[in-house]
Structure formats: C-alpha cells, structure tokens
Design a protein around this motif. Structure first.
Motif, PDB file in Angstrom:
ATOM      1  N   GLY A  85       0.840  -1.204   0.090  1.00  3.03           N
ATOM      2  CA  GLY A  85       0.009   0.027   0.008  1.00  3.03           C
ATOM      3  C   GLY A  85       0.649   1.172  -0.034  1.00  3.03           C
ATOM      4  O   GLY A  85       0.427   2.249  -0.697  1.00  3.03           O
ATOM      5  N   GLU A  86       2.034   1.367   0.822  1.00  2.00           N
ATOM      6  CA  GLU A  86       2.790   2.431   0.792  1.00  2.00           C
ATOM      7  C   GLU A  86       3.347   2.600  -0.388  1.00  2.00           C
ATOM      8  O   GLU A  86       3.627   3.881  -0.969  1.00  2.00           O
ATOM      9  CB  GLU A  86       3.929   2.348   2.121  1.00  2.00           C
ATOM     10  CG  GLU A  86       3.381   2.227   3.319  1.00  2.00           C
ATOM     11  CD  GLU A  86       4.593   1.848   4.457  1.00  2.00           C
ATOM     12  OE1 GLU A  86       5.380   1.656   3.825  1.00  2.00           O
ATOM     13  OE2 GLU A  86       4.552   1.952   5.595  1.00  2.00           O
ATOM     14  N   LEU A 123       2.260   1.632  -3.518  1.00  2.00           N
ATOM     15  CA  LEU A 123       1.346   1.938  -4.457  1.00  2.00           C
ATOM     16  C   LEU A 123       0.760   3.631  -4.266  1.00  2.00           C
ATOM     17  O   LEU A 123       0.504   4.286  -5.216  1.00  2.00           O
ATOM     18  CB  LEU A 123      -0.001   1.171  -4.234  1.00  2.00           C
ATOM     19  CG  LEU A 123       0.287  -0.067  -5.098  1.00  2.00           C
ATOM     20  CD1 LEU A 123      -1.055  -1.089  -4.597  1.00  2.00           C
ATOM     21  CD2 LEU A 123       0.554   0.236  -6.535  1.00  2.00           C
ATOM     22  N   ARG A 124       0.771   4.016  -3.112  1.00  2.00           N
ATOM     23  CA  ARG A 124       0.548   5.431  -2.721  1.00  2.00           C
ATOM     24  C   ARG A 124       1.551   6.366  -3.365  1.00  2.00           C
ATOM     25  O   ARG A 124       1.307   7.293  -3.778  1.00  2.00           O
ATOM     26  CB  ARG A 124       0.373   5.743  -1.059  1.00  2.00           C
ATOM     27  CG  ARG A 124       0.029   7.420  -0.878  1.00  2.00           C
ATOM     28  CD  ARG A 124      -0.398   7.161   0.594  1.00  2.00           C
ATOM     29  NE  ARG A 124       0.823   6.937   1.616  1.00  2.00           N
ATOM     30  CZ  ARG A 124       0.696   5.762   2.001  1.00  2.00           C
ATOM     31  NH1 ARG A 124      -0.226   5.049   1.881  1.00  2.00           N
ATOM     32  NH2 ARG A 124       1.789   5.398   2.931  1.00  2.00           N
ATOM     33  N   ARG A 179       1.126   6.391  -6.876  1.00  3.95           N
ATOM     34  CA  ARG A 179      -0.095   7.556  -7.111  1.00  3.95           C
ATOM     35  C   ARG A 179       0.270   8.814  -7.117  1.00  3.95           C
ATOM     36  O   ARG A 179       0.023   9.705  -7.755  1.00  3.95           O
ATOM     37  CB  ARG A 179      -1.304   6.991  -6.333  1.00  3.95           C
ATOM     38  CG  ARG A 179      -2.407   8.110  -6.373  1.00  3.95           C
ATOM     39  CD  ARG A 179      -3.616   7.673  -5.680  1.00  3.95           C
ATOM     40  NE  ARG A 179      -3.370   7.460  -4.198  1.00  3.95           N
ATOM     41  CZ  ARG A 179      -3.102   8.650  -3.400  1.00  3.95           C
ATOM     42  NH1 ARG A 179      -3.382   9.946  -4.115  1.00  3.95           N
ATOM     43  NH2 ARG A 179      -3.014   8.650  -2.206  1.00  3.95           N
ATOM     44  N   SER A 198      -6.619  10.171  -4.747  1.00  6.05           N
ATOM     45  CA  SER A 198      -7.106   8.410  -4.465  1.00  6.05           C
ATOM     46  C   SER A 198      -8.465   8.477  -5.022  1.00  6.05           C
ATOM     47  O   SER A 198      -8.954   7.370  -5.786  1.00  6.05           O
ATOM     48  CB  SER A 198      -7.399   8.284  -3.037  1.00  6.05           C
ATOM     49  OG  SER A 198      -8.168   9.172  -2.320  1.00  6.05           O
ATOM     50  N   VAL A 210      -9.373   2.348  -3.189  1.00  3.16           N
ATOM     51  CA  VAL A 210      -7.985   2.711  -3.343  1.00  3.16           C
ATOM     52  C   VAL A 210      -7.417   3.206  -1.640  1.00  3.16           C
ATOM     53  O   VAL A 210      -6.299   2.702  -1.564  1.00  3.16           O
ATOM     54  CB  VAL A 210      -7.821   4.075  -4.047  1.00  3.16           C
ATOM     55  CG1 VAL A 210      -6.316   4.653  -4.032  1.00  3.16           C
ATOM     56  CG2 VAL A 210      -8.415   3.778  -5.569  1.00  3.16           C
ATOM     57  N   SER A 211      -8.217   3.758  -1.234  1.00  9.06           N
ATOM     58  CA  SER A 211      -7.657   3.961   0.449  1.00  9.06           C
ATOM     59  C   SER A 211      -7.569   2.771   1.177  1.00  9.06           C
ATOM     60  O   SER A 211      -6.483   2.682   1.923  1.00  9.06           O
ATOM     61  CB  SER A 211      -8.873   4.799   1.162  1.00  9.06           C
ATOM     62  OG  SER A 211      -8.855   6.178   0.352  1.00  9.06           O
ATOM     63  N   GLU A 227      -4.086   1.143   0.119  1.00  8.44           N
ATOM     64  CA  GLU A 227      -3.020   1.889   0.324  1.00  8.44           C
ATOM     65  C   GLU A 227      -2.792   1.823   1.864  1.00  8.44           C
ATOM     66  O   GLU A 227      -1.456   1.978   2.309  1.00  8.44           O
ATOM     67  CB  GLU A 227      -3.050   3.341  -0.020  1.00  8.44           C
ATOM     68  CG  GLU A 227      -3.211   3.685  -1.690  1.00  8.44           C
ATOM     69  CD  GLU A 227      -3.085   4.917  -1.932  1.00  8.44           C
ATOM     70  OE1 GLU A 227      -3.102   5.424  -3.041  1.00  8.44           O
ATOM     71  OE2 GLU A 227      -3.355   5.875  -1.095  1.00  8.44           O
ATOM     72  N   THR A 228      -3.367   1.657   2.664  1.00  8.35           N
ATOM     73  CA  THR A 228      -3.511   1.683   4.195  1.00  8.35           C
ATOM     74  C   THR A 228      -3.195   0.124   4.530  1.00  8.35           C
ATOM     75  O   THR A 228      -2.926  -0.245   5.764  1.00  8.35           O
ATOM     76  CB  THR A 228      -4.775   2.172   5.030  1.00  8.35           C
ATOM     77  OG1 THR A 228      -6.002   1.374   4.632  1.00  8.35           O
ATOM     78  CG2 THR A 228      -5.018   3.639   4.645  1.00  8.35           C
TER      79      THR A 228
END
Length: 285
Positions: free
Chosen positions: A13-14, A16-17, A20, A27, A41-42, A45-46
């Motif tokens: 997730g980190e 991919l964030r 982005r 997001s 998406v959120s 990412e978390t």
C-alpha cells in the motif's frame, strides 16, 4: 511487529501510494480511472484489506508504471506469481504454512539476502540429506513422506542461486553450525563439502563467526534480511521461531539489523579463512 501477510499488505500500500503521488493523482481520480470507488484505493493503500494481483496490475497501468521488475515485485507482494504463472511452491500449499510460503515468495523476488545463522546451515546451502535430518529433528513425528516433501521444498528454493540473475547471498555462520553433527558424520562431511562449493560462487559470500569471538550481537536469534531491486523501502527482516516467523519492516528495525550484520561480518573470519576452517573440519570429520 506483525506476521508476513500484514506487513506485505502495508508495504504494498505504501509503495502504491507513492506511485499514485508520482502520477499526480488523488485517490478519488485514481479510483475513477480504475473504475472503483475512492474507498477501495484508500483500503489498499493503508493495508486494511487484501488486494488481488489483477487489481495491482490495473493500478500500475493507471499510474503508467512500465518497469517490469517493479511490477513483478509489487504483484508478488500481492500474493501473485510475479506475472509468470503459478509459482512452484503452490503445489505444496497444503503442506506449507502461510508464513513459509510468504518467506519463499520474498526470497524468490529478492535481489540480495543477508542471513545470520547461529545453529544450522542456511536452507539455501543445505544438502538433501542435511535438510531431511534438520526437518526430522525440528518437526518430530512427521511421516517420512512429509519429511521428504519439506526437504524437497528446501532444495527447490536453491534455484535462486542458479538463476541467470542469481540471488546475491551473504551468510554469517556460527562455528557451532559447522561442528554440530546433524545427521551423523557422513551427512556432515557432504554438507561441509557443499558449503565449500557454494562459497566459491561469485554471488555467495560465507563468513564464519569462530568460537573465539565469544558472545556477539545476534547470538540468541538468527535472522534474514531481504533486499529488493528499485527501492529499499520494501526490504524486510525476518525472525524465525519454532512455530512462526515475525517480519520487521520499520525503517529503524531494518537499520538496526543491517548494522548488526555489518558488525558481525567485521568480527567474523574472512571468506578465505572461513573456507580454510571448513576444509579443516571436513578433513577431521
């Protein structure tokens, strides 16, 4: 500290964030381009929820990520086969616990591994007979067929050392592992002979921590540090226990274990002197 799957979700997730943000997308806009709601998406990412490899591929397309190794790594973190079909260890899924499957997938995608072993020869350098003996001793009362299968898995893992772009392996090995008669004298002689062969590979460096160094940092716990191409943020430290493994992914944890490994390399015998010691023990066995 968390178990492997949770760590991998969060690290995925980190990354991919970051991708982005690099693509200049919110997001909400990323979700719209992927055909999803922003909340999906959120959650990805978390690390709040798992993510399919197909979803990762879609996001990487949205973010216009073309680097094949980065795509492969992130797909593998999602539990995929790195875009190349079903991984070989899938055939053993009923035999291997999730933590071990996760370990193998990290090993398969790593570009380098640093490992401290205090009691046994690392799995990537074990002979079949030694692997069977270790398995019988650590997992008692297993059917012989299961012992054979687990040993087969350990030997199959060693393909990463024979690949076209082989894994870079750095090992610090306690002298105790060389002297412990795992499987008896014949098994140990062949294991020591295999260590010498492996240590002469250009991408393998083996150093022995002799008894003369006394106590040292790491004495009570073996560990493995996986490093990956493209970004050190995905590096993982794995601590093995009898029934489970712990994965450490915080930057401060990685720095502590990396520094400890460097210290132990400095205290260990040189690679040449280590080979001389192993050859002496092999002659005496």
């Amino acid at each position: 500290m968390q178990h492997g799957p949770a760590v991998r979700r969060r690290k995925l997730g980190e990354e991919l964030r970051k991708l982005r943000h690099a693509a200049g997308l919110t997001s909400r806009s990323a979700g719209a381009l992927a055909g999803w709601h922003q909340s999906k998406v959120s959650r990805i990412e978390t690390g709040a929820s798992g993510v399919k490899a197909t979803d990762v591929r879609l996001l990487l397309d949205v973010y216009e990520v073309d680097d094949p190794r980065l795509r492969t790594l992130l797909e593998t973190l999602a539990g995929a086969a790195g875009g190349s079909g079903t991984p070989w260890w899938y055939a053993y899924r009923g035999l291997l616990p999730p933590e071990y499957r996760d370990f193998i997938s990290l090993e398969a995608q790593a570009c380098s591994v640093r490992t401290l072993e205090t009691s046994v020869v690392p799995g990537l350098l074990q002979t079949p007979a030694y692997a069977r003996a270790v398995t019988r001793a650590t997992l008692e009362d297993l059917p012989e067929a299961t012992v054979e299968s687990l040993a087969e898995v350990r030997i199959t893992r060693q393909a990463v050392l024979r690949a076209r772009d082989p894994l870079k392996l750095r090992v610090v090995l306690d002298e105790a592992a060389l002297r412990r008669q795992v499987g008896g004298p014949r098994v140990m002689r062949e294991q020591l002979r295999e260590l010498v062969r492996s240590a002469r590979l250009p991408h393998v460096r083996l150093q022995v921590l002799p008894f003369s160094v006394g106590a040292y940092v790491g004495l009570a716990s073996s560990f493995v540090i996986f490093s990956f191409p493209n970004t050190s943020d995905l590096d993982v430290v794995v601590l093995d226990h009898l029934t489970s493994s712990l994965h450490l992914e915080r930057a401060e944890d990685r720095e502590v274990y990396s520094a400890a490994f460097t210290t132990m390399q400095a205290r260990a015998l040189s690679a040449v002197d280590s080979l001389d010691l192993i050859a002496t023990l092999m002659d005496d066995a």
